[in-house]
Design a protein around this motif. Sequence first.
Motif, PDB file in Angstrom:
ATOM      1  N   ARG A   4      -3.901   8.521   7.400  1.00 36.02           N
ATOM      2  CA  ARG A   4      -5.194   9.194   7.529  1.00 36.02           C
ATOM      3  C   ARG A   4      -5.532   9.535   8.972  1.00 36.02           C
ATOM      4  NH1 ARG A   4      -9.585   5.596   4.704  1.00 36.02           N
ATOM      5  NH2 ARG A   4     -10.897   7.255   5.547  1.00 36.02           N
ATOM      6  N   ALA A   5      -5.127   8.708   9.911  1.00 35.67           N
ATOM      7  CA  ALA A   5      -5.431   8.931  11.325  1.00 35.67           C
ATOM      8  C   ALA A   5      -4.304   8.351  12.153  1.00 35.67           C
ATOM      9  CB  ALA A   5      -6.768   8.287  11.703  1.00 35.67           C
ATOM     10  N   LEU A   6      -4.136   8.874  13.363  1.00 32.59           N
ATOM     11  CA  LEU A   6      -3.054   8.384  14.216  1.00 32.59           C
ATOM     12  C   LEU A   6      -3.554   8.184  15.641  1.00 32.59           C
ATOM     13  CD1 LEU A   6      -1.994  10.982  16.098  1.00 32.59           C
ATOM     14  CD2 LEU A   6      -1.066  11.698  13.901  1.00 32.59           C
ATOM     15  N   GLY A   7      -2.814   7.346  16.370  1.00 32.23           N
ATOM     16  CA  GLY A   7      -3.216   7.078  17.742  1.00 32.23           C
ATOM     17  C   GLY A   7      -2.305   6.090  18.429  1.00 32.23           C
ATOM     18  N   LEU A   8      -2.888   5.358  19.380  1.00 34.20           N
ATOM     19  CA  LEU A   8      -2.161   4.378  20.182  1.00 34.20           C
ATOM     20  C   LEU A   8      -2.744   2.992  19.980  1.00 34.20           C
ATOM     21  CD1 LEU A   8      -2.018   6.160  23.675  1.00 34.20           C
ATOM     22  CD2 LEU A   8      -0.295   6.224  21.860  1.00 34.20           C
ATOM     23  N   GLY A   9      -1.885   1.977  20.129  1.00 36.07           N
ATOM     24  CA  GLY A   9      -2.330   0.588  20.211  1.00 36.07           C
ATOM     25  C   GLY A   9      -1.695  -0.038  21.427  1.00 36.07           C
ATOM     26  N   VAL A  10      -2.455  -0.155  22.527  1.00 34.12           N
ATOM     27  CA  VAL A  10      -1.874  -0.507  23.826  1.00 34.12           C
ATOM     28  C   VAL A  10      -2.792  -1.464  24.595  1.00 34.12           C
ATOM     29  CG1 VAL A  10      -0.538   1.623  24.037  1.00 34.12           C
ATOM     30  CG2 VAL A  10      -2.895   1.559  24.865  1.00 34.12           C
ATOM     31  N   ASN A  11      -2.261  -1.950  25.734  1.00 37.42           N
ATOM     32  CA  ASN A  11      -2.988  -2.874  26.596  1.00 37.42           C
ATOM     33  C   ASN A  11      -3.258  -2.298  27.983  1.00 37.42           C
ATOM     34  OD1 ASN A  11      -2.881  -5.702  25.088  1.00 37.42           O
ATOM     35  ND2 ASN A  11      -0.913  -4.707  24.803  1.00 37.42           N
ATOM     36  N   GLU A  12      -3.053  -0.992  28.169  1.00 32.37           N
ATOM     37  CA  GLU A  12      -3.240  -0.386  29.481  1.00 32.37           C
ATOM     38  C   GLU A  12      -3.860   0.996  29.326  1.00 32.37           C
ATOM     39  OE1 GLU A  12       0.400   1.306  31.385  1.00 32.37           O
ATOM     40  OE2 GLU A  12       1.451   0.124  29.861  1.00 32.37           O
ATOM     41  N   THR A  13      -4.579   1.421  30.355  1.00 32.13           N
ATOM     42  CA  THR A  13      -5.295   2.693  30.271  1.00 32.13           C
ATOM     43  C   THR A  13      -4.445   3.881  30.707  1.00 32.13           C
ATOM     44  OG1 THR A  13      -6.204   2.414  32.503  1.00 32.13           O
ATOM     45  CG2 THR A  13      -7.503   1.548  30.661  1.00 32.13           C
ATOM     46  N   ALA A  14      -3.477   3.676  31.586  1.00 38.75           N
ATOM     47  CA  ALA A  14      -2.724   4.804  32.151  1.00 38.75           C
ATOM     48  C   ALA A  14      -2.025   5.608  31.070  1.00 38.75           C
ATOM     49  CB  ALA A  14      -1.720   4.295  33.181  1.00 38.75           C
ATOM     50  N   ILE A  15      -1.378   4.945  30.116  1.00 39.04           N
ATOM     51  CA  ILE A  15      -0.660   5.665  29.071  1.00 39.04           C
ATOM     52  C   ILE A  15      -1.642   6.397  28.155  1.00 39.04           C
ATOM     53  CG2 ILE A  15      -0.564   3.687  27.494  1.00 39.04           C
ATOM     54  CD1 ILE A  15       2.123   6.405  27.988  1.00 39.04           C
ATOM     55  N   CYS A  16      -2.835   5.871  27.990  1.00 35.53           N
ATOM     56  CA  CYS A  16      -3.850   6.551  27.178  1.00 35.53           C
ATOM     57  C   CYS A  16      -4.249   7.870  27.821  1.00 35.53           C
ATOM     58  CB  CYS A  16      -5.079   5.663  27.005  1.00 35.53           C
ATOM     59  SG  CYS A  16      -4.773   4.080  26.211  1.00 35.53           S
TER      60      CYS A  16
ATOM     61  N   ARG B 184       0.851  -1.195   0.000  1.00 30.24           N
ATOM     62  CA  ARG B 184       0.000   0.000   0.000  1.00 30.24           C
ATOM     63  C   ARG B 184       0.883   1.240   0.000  1.00 30.24           C
ATOM     64  NH1 ARG B 184      -5.191  -1.682   1.642  1.00 30.24           N
ATOM     65  NH2 ARG B 184      -5.853   0.373   2.360  1.00 30.24           N
ATOM     66  N   ASP B 185       0.345   2.335  -0.529  1.00 30.90           N
ATOM     67  CA  ASP B 185       1.126   3.560  -0.584  1.00 30.90           C
ATOM     68  C   ASP B 185       0.836   4.496   0.581  1.00 30.90           C
ATOM     69  OD1 ASP B 185      -1.388   4.398  -1.274  1.00 30.90           O
ATOM     70  OD2 ASP B 185      -0.866   5.076  -3.295  1.00 30.90           O
ATOM     71  N   ARG B 186      -0.106   4.109   1.444  1.00 31.21           N
ATOM     72  CA  ARG B 186      -0.353   4.874   2.658  1.00 31.21           C
ATOM     73  C   ARG B 186      -0.982   3.970   3.707  1.00 31.21           C
ATOM     74  NH1 ARG B 186      -5.639   8.827   1.992  1.00 31.21           N
ATOM     75  NH2 ARG B 186      -7.158   7.204   1.572  1.00 31.21           N
ATOM     76  N   ILE B 187      -0.976   4.451   4.941  1.00 31.99           N
ATOM     77  CA  ILE B 187      -1.563   3.717   6.063  1.00 31.99           C
ATOM     78  C   ILE B 187      -2.822   4.456   6.501  1.00 31.99           C
ATOM     79  CG2 ILE B 187      -1.216   2.868   8.406  1.00 31.99           C
ATOM     80  CD1 ILE B 187       0.589   1.532   6.304  1.00 31.99           C
ATOM     81  N   ASP B 188      -3.918   3.746   6.646  1.00 32.97           N
ATOM     82  CA  ASP B 188      -5.161   4.404   7.048  1.00 32.97           C
ATOM     83  C   ASP B 188      -5.091   4.873   8.503  1.00 32.97           C
ATOM     84  OD1 ASP B 188      -6.811   3.976   4.595  1.00 32.97           O
ATOM     85  OD2 ASP B 188      -6.410   1.883   5.074  1.00 32.97           O
ATOM     86  N   ILE B 189      -4.690   3.969   9.395  1.00 29.56           N
ATOM     87  CA  ILE B 189      -4.603   4.302  10.821  1.00 29.56           C
ATOM     88  C   ILE B 189      -3.241   3.844  11.328  1.00 29.56           C
ATOM     89  CG2 ILE B 189      -5.623   4.000  13.106  1.00 29.56           C
ATOM     90  CD1 ILE B 189      -8.233   3.179  11.715  1.00 29.56           C
ATOM     91  N   LEU B 190      -2.460   4.772  11.848  1.00 34.65           N
ATOM     92  CA  LEU B 190      -1.124   4.465  12.351  1.00 34.65           C
ATOM     93  C   LEU B 190      -1.126   4.596  13.871  1.00 34.65           C
ATOM     94  CD1 LEU B 190       1.790   3.773  11.466  1.00 34.65           C
ATOM     95  CD2 LEU B 190       2.276   6.230  11.585  1.00 34.65           C
ATOM     96  N   LEU B 191      -0.720   3.542  14.554  1.00 38.65           N
ATOM     97  CA  LEU B 191      -0.814   3.465  16.009  1.00 38.65           C
ATOM     98  C   LEU B 191       0.566   3.248  16.632  1.00 38.65           C
ATOM     99  CD1 LEU B 191      -3.822   0.967  16.053  1.00 38.65           C
ATOM    100  CD2 LEU B 191      -3.961   3.446  16.348  1.00 38.65           C
ATOM    101  N   ALA B 192       0.885   4.022  17.654  1.00 44.34           N
ATOM    102  CA  ALA B 192       2.100   3.791  18.436  1.00 44.34           C
ATOM    103  C   ALA B 192       1.851   2.580  19.334  1.00 44.34           C
ATOM    104  CB  ALA B 192       2.451   5.018  19.265  1.00 44.34           C
TER     105      ALA B 192
END
Length: 324
Positions: free
Chosen positions: A159-171, A114-122
């Motif tokens: 297109r959009a960015l965010g987090l991909g995590v398993n804990e709420t504190a960092i969010c 793909r030439d772009r990422i729809d949603i990019l998550l840290a």
Amino acid sequence: MGCAGIGNLYAPVSDCEAHDTVAAAWQAGIRYFDTAPHYGFGLSECRLGAALAAIDSKREAIVSTKVGRLLDPIEGCGGERHGFVDAAAFEPRFDYRGDAILRSVEESCARLRRDRIDILLAHDLGALTHGAAGDRHLRDFLDSGYPAMRALRDQGAVRALGLGVNETAICLDLLARVELDVILLAGRFTLLDQSALDRLLPRCLEKGTRLIVGGPYNSGILAQSTRTVRDLRYDYRAPPETILLRAAAIEQICDDHHVPLPAAALRFPLRHPAVASVIPGLVGEKQVEEMMERLALLIPDALWTALHEADLVRITEPEAVALP
């Protein structure tokens, strides 16, 4: 569809079965697919990219992938590493700096075709993953990693960015510091764990950040009967006795209302207005078929009321959730 499974999470999957899983999900109407470089060390992205190249000629799919780990080539890759079996010949290395983010996105685009990422998550920021090293990784992310993600979004490469995590504190920490379009939170808003309910979900509504719920089965314990399956997992490991007892109590109430436990687990997070999507991991056409049956099942409101009265869930109706 969560795509860790087609990266050989816990068990090897053939290229053919991976393709057939994605194709079955597509045929069933699924258009959002979540993956990461970490899943099979590039294997999941490669398999997803190959499948979508064959079935998604109009580029309708929404694909999310992640940054925060670079893949270094190694020699020899048999057996299980980091939960992935017979994965690709790479070793993941944490790096949340801007240059690493840009390299990771370039490599992911190549694997995904793909030439772009729809949603990019840290991916996997926070103390749960990093312990004492968490502050250093967070500084790297805030100093240059997050600005790199913003630049990619501004350029249209993301297109959009965010987090991909398993804990709420960092969010909660990052929502107070930076703008996040999306949070993919695994395992923290489920029938067994509603720790995101009190603070994070209201904050997401307040900020306009959409929440994607990963791990609705908490690594599998809610995907099957607690009475008959012995090799159960909760949060990627064997569950403690307290969790087993709680899952069994939930399952009994589900049985009383003639609702399979996995169906209730899949549908529960969607009752909250902050939740945009739920992404169970899928491997095989049978799991896709089962998921669609669970989504189509009519679940009586009495089930949620009974679970609430038994102090097993803390919400019954979406309208009951109000901003602070």
